[in-house]
Design a protein around this motif. Structure first.
Motif: not given
Lengths: 700, 344
Positions: A593-620
Motif C-alpha cells: 500500500x502506498x504510504x500516507x502522503x507518499x504520492x508527490x511523485x505519482x502526482x507529477x507522473x500523472x501530470x506528465x502522462x496528461x501533458x503527453x497523451x501519446x505516452x505509454x510507460x512501464x512501471x517497474x
C-alpha cells in the motif's frame, strides 16, 4: 554676354532703393527743372523701354527692364514706371523684386482701378511668389470678379493660381525639416547654374552653367553663353572642389546640359540642342583613364525631332525615364519610360508613364532613386504651390502602378520653379536649382540636408522615491544568537542533454514523515535554495512541462548544521526507450500500500502522462534485498500495480501503463557494497536507493 | 541576483544552545550592549571592537556595529561589518536582513533583493523586511514581486502610509494607475505630512489625464515643501507643462527651480529641453554642458546636447553626445547614432 543684360544684373543687384516715399512723382518736366539733362535721359530710356514692353515677350520685357532701370535710378517714385517694372520683374529671373514695385504702384491706383487696370492680377502673382498666399488669394479673387463669363481661360488660370496658394498655405503649415544651403562660390556663379546630377555616393557632381568660359563662346537671345557641363568632386565628409568645365568632346559649341548620371557616376546623360524646340539626350561614359568619351545618341526610340530635355537611369541602367514634348502626351512635356534591350543593345520603345504622373501641364526634371521605386519629378500640375514643384511617386512592381504624386513640401518647394531635384543614395542629401535671395546671381545649385522627423529632447525625471526608508532605523540590538540546527540545500536544475538551466518546479519532502518541506521554482539560472532541519532525510524531485521527473534523496546529519549541501538535478524529455527513476514513492515495509502522503511523485507522473497523451510507460518495481527473492518479486509487482492503480484513478488510461516487478534482482547498490558501508544510516540509505520505481517510456 | 519564487514551509528549527564564545569576549559584548542601549554609540563601537579583538568570530558584535553605523547613515561601513558577521554565521536571518538593507541604502538594489530574499529563507518575517524587499523590487522594476512582498507588510500593519506608497509605486510601474491612485490616496489619509505622496498623486493624475488634480497636488507640494523637495515639485510642474506643449509655463517653473538651485543637473537639463523646443540651440548647449559638469551621469543632458549640436550643424559633437547617452542607456540615442546624421 549681352552688355545690357550684364548691366541689368549689376544694377538690380546693386540697387538697394526702397520705396520709403509716400508720393507719386510722375516724369513731368516741371518737377525736374534742376536736372534737365537727367530728366531727358530718363524719359528717353522710358520710351526705349516702352517699345519692348509693348511687345510683351519674356525677352522683350527683359530688355524693357534694362531701360526702365535707368529711368528708375533717376526717379524711383514714379507709380507708372514702377507698375511696368513690376510686370517686367514678374517675367524675369528676379521675380522676388516685383512685389515692392507693384505695391508702390498699387498705392496710387485710381478709385475705379483704371489707372493700373490689372494690378490685382500682377500683384497677386507677386504676393504668391513672396509666399504671402493669403494676400495673393484675396487679390486673385478680386481680379476674378472683374472677369466676364467669356474669359474662361483666364478664369481657369486664376482658379489654378488660387488653388496653388491654398496648397502653399497647407504645405507651409508643416514644413519639412531641412537645411537648404547654397553650394557656394566653388560651384555657383553669377550666371545660371542648374541641373545638378550626383553619383549615388554623393562624391561626384555634374551640373549645367552658362558661363563666359563655355566651349565655343557663343550666346543666345538671353544674352547668356550657351550651356556647358561642369563637374566637381568631393572627399568623404569634405566640401566640393572648384567646378571645372568638363571640356570636349562632351561640351560642344552648342547647348550641352546635364540630364542624368548613372549611380556609379561613370555614365553621364547629356542634353544637346541648338534651340528650344529640338534637343536630344546623349550618353557618354568614362573610360578606364577617367576620360569622358564622345557622346552618342541614345537612339531613335528616345530622341525625336521634338524636345527631349531630361532623363534618368535606374540603378542597373536598364530602365530609362525621360521627358519629351512629342505629340501624344497629356500636355506640354511628359515623362516617358523605356527598357534596355540586351539583345538589340539599344533602348526599346518608349511609353508614356501615364496620367497618374503626367498632367496637362509641364512635367520636367526626372530623377529615379537608386531604391528602384521612387521617381522624383517637377510638375506644374498636381498640387503645386506655384510654378514647377518637385513631386515624388513610388512604383509598385506588383500592381504596376504609380502612387499618387506627393509634393515634397516647403521649404524645398517654393512658389517659383523648382526643378532638377536629385537625391543621394542614403537619402540624407538632395540637390536642386532654385532662385533664392541668397544666390550669387541667376539660378544656383543648393544642397538640401534632410533632418528627418523632429528630435524631441528628453526631460530628466524627478526621483520617485516615495518612502521614508532613509529615515528607517535598523533593527534592535542583537544578543548572542542561538545555534540553529539547519542545513542549506542548494542546487541547480538543468536540461540533461543541453545542460541549459531550467526554471523547474522542485518539491522537498521529509522522507520519514512524508511532510512537504517546501515547494519552489528554480531561478532563471536554474539555481534553487532552501533551508531544512538538520539531521533528517529528504526526498527532492523536480519536473517541468516537456520533461520527465528528476528525483534524489539527501540525508543530513548533525555535522551538516550551518552547512550548504548541493544537489544538482537533470531533467530529460520523454523519449522512447529512456527511463527515469521515482525514488520517493513510499510503501510501508513489507507492504504494497502506498504510504500516507507518499504520492508527490505519482502526482507529477500523472501530470506528465496528461501533458503527453501519446505516452505509454512501464512501471517497474524494485525492492531492497531484505526478504526472500520470491516474496520480493511478488511485492515489487504488487507495488507497481498499486502505482498503476493510482494513475488510473487519476484519469490515466490503463492501457497506457504496463507493470513489471524485478524484486531485488536489479539493485542500484548491490549487497556487497551495502555490507561495506559503516553506519546503519548509510546502509539504510542504500536500501532506500534500491527501493525504487523505474518508469520506462515504451512509446510516445 | 535573481529572485526566487518561494513557498517555504519550514519546520520548527531546533535550537541547541548559544554559540560558544570565550567568557571574556562575552563580557565585553555585554558591556557594549549596555552602552548601546543607553545610546552611547561611540562607546559601544569601541567595546564591540574590543570584543572582536578578543574573539574575531563574534558575528553578533559585527552585526551590532553595523546597526549603529546604519543608524548613523554610514551605509558602506554598515555593509562591511554586516558581511563580516555573515562570514562567521551563515544561517542568521537578521544578518542577511542587515546586509540587504545596507545594500538598499547604497543603491545596489539587486544585491539588496538577493540578501533580503535570503533573510526570508532563513526565517525573517517582519513587516520591515518585506517593506525593504518590496522597495528593492520596485527599484528593479519587479513590480509584481514588490506587490506580493508589500502585501505581507500591509497585512501586518494597515496603518503605515509608506507601505501603501510602495504598493502604489508598484502599481504605477505596472501601469495600473487607478490602483496606484487608490494606494496613494490611502497613504495620504494616513499621513498628510509626507510631501512625496503629493508628488506621486500628481504623477498618477497626469497619467490618468486629470490635469486639474495633478496641478492641485503639485501646488500643495510646492507650498508645503522646502529646499530640494520644493525644487522637485517645481521640476514636476515644469515637466507637466512641457508634456502638454506649454513651453512658456514649462520654462517658468524650471526657471523658478533654477533660482533655488542653479547646480541641479536635472533643472539644467530640462531648461535645455525647453530651449531646444524654442530653437535656442546655443543656449541649450550651454545648459547641457553645465548639467554634465554638475553630474557627468546625466544621460538626458548628453542626449539633449546632441540634438542641439546637430541643429547647430556640429555633427561630430552631436554624434559623440548621442554615443555617451546611448552608453548610459538612452535607447533613442541608438536610433540617432544609426541615422544618416552620424553615418554619411
Amino acid at each position: 554676354m549681352n552688355k545690357k543684360v550684364i548691366l541689368l544684373i549689376c544694377i538690380v543687384f546693386g540697387s538697394i532703393l526702397s520705396f520709403s516715399q509716400d508720393k507719386d512723382v510722375p516724369f513731368a518736366k516741371d518737377a525736374f527743372l534742376d536736372d534737365k539733362e537727367g530728366f531727358s535721359k530718363a524719359t528717353k530710356a522710358i520710351k526705349m523701354g516702352d517699345i519692348h514692353y509693348m511687345s510683351g515677350s519674356d525677352s522683350d520685357l527683359a530688355f524693357a527692364l534694362t531701360h526702365y532701370v535707368v529711368a528708375d535710378s533717376f526717379n524711383h517714385y514714379s507709380a507708372d514706371l514702377s507698375y511696368k517694372m513690376g510686370i517686367c520683374f514678374l517675367q524675369s529671373t528676379q521675380k522676388f523684386k516685383a512685389l515692392e514695385y507693384l505695391e508702390f504702384a498699387d498705392k496710387f491706383n485710381t478709385e475705379d482701378g483704371m489707372r493700373f487696370e490689372d494690378v490685382d492680377f500682377y500683384i497677386a502673382q507677386a504676393y504668391q511668389l513672396d509666399g504671402n498666399f493669403e494676400e495673393a488669394i484675396k487679390r486673385f479673387q478680386s481680379y476674378k470678379e472683374t472677369l466676364g463669363e467669356k474669359d474662361k481661360a483666364q478664369r481657369y488660370f486664376i482658379n489654378k493660381k488660387i488653388s496653388e496658394c491654398r496648397t502653399g498655405l497647407e504645405l507651409n503649415k508643416n514644413p519639412q525639416r531641412v537645411w537648404i544651403d547654397n553650394l557656394g562660390p566653388e560651384i555657383n556663379s553669377k550666371y545660371p547654374d542648374f541641373g545638378p546630377v550626383i553619383s549615388a555616393d554623393n562624391r561626384v557632381l555634374f551640373f549645367t552653367s552658362r558661363r563666359p568660359d563655355s566651349y565655343g563662346g557663343e550666346s543666345d537671345e538671353t544674352g547668356f553663353n550657351y550651356e556647358d557641363i561642369y563637374f566637381s568632386e568631393r572627399e568623404y565628409e569634405g566640401e566640393w572642389n572648384e567646378a571645372k568645365n568638363i571640356g570636349p568632346p562632351v561640351n560642344t559649341k552648342s547647348h550641352d546640359a546635364t540630364v542624368g548620371l548613372a549611380p556609379d557616376g561613370k555614365s553621364l546623360l547629356t542634353y544637346h540642342g541648338v534651340n528650344r524646340k529640338d534637343g536630344n539626350v546623349l550618353i557618354t561614359k568614362q573610360d578606364d583613364d577617367g576620360n569622358w568619351i564622345q557622346t552618342k545618341n541614345i537612339g531613335d526610340n528616345i530622341n525625336t525631332k521634338h524636345h527631349e530635355s531630361a532623363a534618368t537611369l535606374s540603378f542597373d541602367e536598364k530602365t530609362l525615364f525621360f521627358v519629351s514634348d512629342k505629340p501624344g502626351g497629356y500636355g506640354a512635356h511628359d515623362i516617358y519610360i523605356a527598357q534596355w534591350d540586351d539583345e538589340k543593345q539599344e533602348w526599346g520603345k518608349a511609353e508614356n508613364v501615364g496620367p497618374t504622373l503626367n498632367t496637362e501641364f509641364e512635367e520636367k526634371g526626372v530623377f529615379f532613386h537608386p531604391d528602384n521605386k521612387t521617381l522624383y519629378f517637377s510638375s506644374e500640375g498636381h498640387k503645386t504651390m506655384g510654378g514647377l514643384d518637385i513631386f515624388k511617386s513610388e512604383y509598385n512592381a506588383e500592381t504596376g502602378e504609380w502612387s499618387e504624386p506627393e509634393n515634397i513640401g516647403a521649404p524645398i518647394n517654393t512658389p517659383d520653379d523648382d526643378v532638377y531635384f536629385v537625391v543621394s543614395g542614403n537619402e540624407r542629401y538632395a540637390y536642386y536649382s532654385s532662385f533664392r535671395a541668397d544666390g550669387y546671381g541667376e539660378k544656383d545649385i543648393y544642397k538640401i540636408t534632410f533632418l528627418g522627423p523632429k528630435k524631441d529632447p528628453l526631460l530628466a525625471a524627478v526621483e520617485m522615491s516615495n518612502n521614508n526608508l532613509n529615515s528607517t532605523k535598523a533593527d534592535e540590538i542583537v544578543s548572542i544568537f542561538d545555534k540553529k540546527k539547519i542545513t542549506i540545500l542548494t542546487g541547480t536544475v538543468v536540461d540533461g542533454k543541453t545542460k541549459e538551466p531550467l526554471m523547474a518546479e522542485i518539491s522537498i519532502i521529509d522522507s520519514k514523515s512524508n511532510e512537504k518541506v517546501g515547494d519552489l521554482i528554480a531561478n532563471e539560472d536554474g539555481t534553487f535554495m532552501i533551508v531544512v532541519e538538520t539531521g533528517r532525510s529528504y526526498a527532492i524531485s523536480s519536473t517541468l512541462k516537456g520533461y520527465t521527473i528528476a528525483s534524489k534523496t539527501v540525508s543530513t546529519t548533525k555535522d551538516d548544521s550551518g552547512k550548504e549541501l548541493t544537489i544538482n538535478l537533470e531533467l530529460f524529455p520523454p523519449e522512447t526507450g529512456k527511463e527515469f527513476v521515482l525514488r520517493n514513492i513510499y510503501f510501508g515495509f513489507d507492504k504494497s500500500d502506498l504510504r500516507h502522503k507518499s504520492v508527490e511523485e505519482l502526482d507529477k507522473l500523472v501530470k506528465i502522462m496528461k501533458d503527453n497523451p501519446g505516452l505509454r510507460i512501464q512501471l517497474a518495481g524494485h525492492t531492497d534485498r531484505r526478504g526472500s527473492d520470491g516474496y520480493n518479486l511478488i511485492l515489487s509487482r504488487k507495488r507497481a500495480e498499486v502505482a498503476k492503480k493510482y494513475l488510473v484513478e487519476h484519469g490515466i488510461s490503463a492501457d497506457r501503463i504496463e507493470t513489471k516487478g524485478y524484486g531485488e534482482s536489479d539493485p542500484e547498490v548491490d549487497g556487497a557494497a551495502i555490507n561495506n558501508l559503516k553506519t546503519k544510516r548509510e546502509k539504510e540509505d542504500a536500501h532506500q536507493r534500491n527501493r525504487r520505481t523505474i518508469v520506462k517510456v515504451i512509446s510516445q | 541576483m535573481k529572485k526566487i519564487l518561494l513557498m517555504v514551509f519550514l519546520l520548527p528549527l531546533l535550537v541547541i544552545g548559544q554559540r560558544n564564545y570565550p567568557l571574556a569576549a562575552k563580557k565585553i559584548f555585554k558591556q557594549a550592549q549596555e552602552e548601546h542601549k543607553k545610546g552611547k554609540t561611540q562607546e559601544a563601537l569601541t567595546l564591540y571592537n574590543s570584543c572582536i579583538k578578543a574573539e574575531p568570530t563574534f558575528s553578533e558584535a559585527y552585526l551590532n556595529m553595523a546597526i549603529i553605523q546604519y543608524n548613523n547613515k554610514e551605509y558602506t561601513k554598515s555593509l562591511t561589518n554586516s558581511k563580516k558577521a555573515l562570514k562567521y554565521n551563515k544561517v542568521q536571518s537578521s544578518i542577511y536582513s542587515q546586509i540587504g538593507k545596507s545594500f538598499f541604502m547604497t543603491g545596489d538594489y539587486d544585491s539588496s533583493a538577493y540578501y533580503l530574499d535570503r533573510a526570508i529563507i532563513f526565517g525573517a518575517n517582519s513587516e520591515n523586511d518585506f517593506y525593504y524587499l518590496a522597495s528593492a523590487e520596485n527599484k528593479r522594476h519587479n513590480h509584481e514581486r514588490a506587490i506580493s512582498q508589500i502585501n505581507k507588510s500591509i497585512k501586518s500593519n494597515t496603518s503605515n502610509a509608506d507601505y501603501y506608497m510602495v504598493r502604489g509605486d508598484a502599481n504605477f510601474g505596472l501601469d495600473d494607475f487607478e490602483a496606484a491612485k487608490v494606494d496613494y490616496e490611502k497613504a495620504l489619509s494616513l499621513n498628510q505630512n509626507n510631501n512625496s505622496i503629493y508628488k506621486s498623486l500628481a504623477n498618477v493624475y497626469i497619467k490618468l489625464g486629470n490635469s486639474e488634480k495633478a496641478i492641485e497636488n503639485i501646488d500643495i507640494g510646492i507650498n508645503n515643501a522646502q529646499g530640494d523637495e520644493k525644487i522637485n515639485f517645481l521640476i514636476l510642474k515644469g515637466n507637466y507643462y512641457h508634456q502638454i506643449g506649454d513651453l512658456e509655463n514649462a520654462q517658468k517653473y524650471f526657471d523658478e527651480a533654477f533660482a533655488l538651485n542653479n547646480q541641479s543637473a536635472i533643472v539644467l537639463t530640462n531648461q535645455a529641453a525647453v530651449l531646444i523646443d524654442k530653437g535656442e540651440f546655443e543656449n541649450a548647449v550651454e545648459k547641457c554642458t553645465q548639467a554634465i559638469n554638475v553630474d557627468p551621469t546625466q544621460t538626458e543632458a548628453y542626449f539633449n546636447r546632441g540634438i542641439a549640436n546637430e541643429m547647430l550643424r556640429k555633427t561630430d559633437e552631436a554624434c559623440s553626445d548621442w554615443e555617451e547617452a546611448f552608453i548610459m542607456g538612452a535607447v533613442k540615442a541608438e536610433e540617432y547614432l544609426n541615422s544618416p546624421t552620424c553615418n554619411e
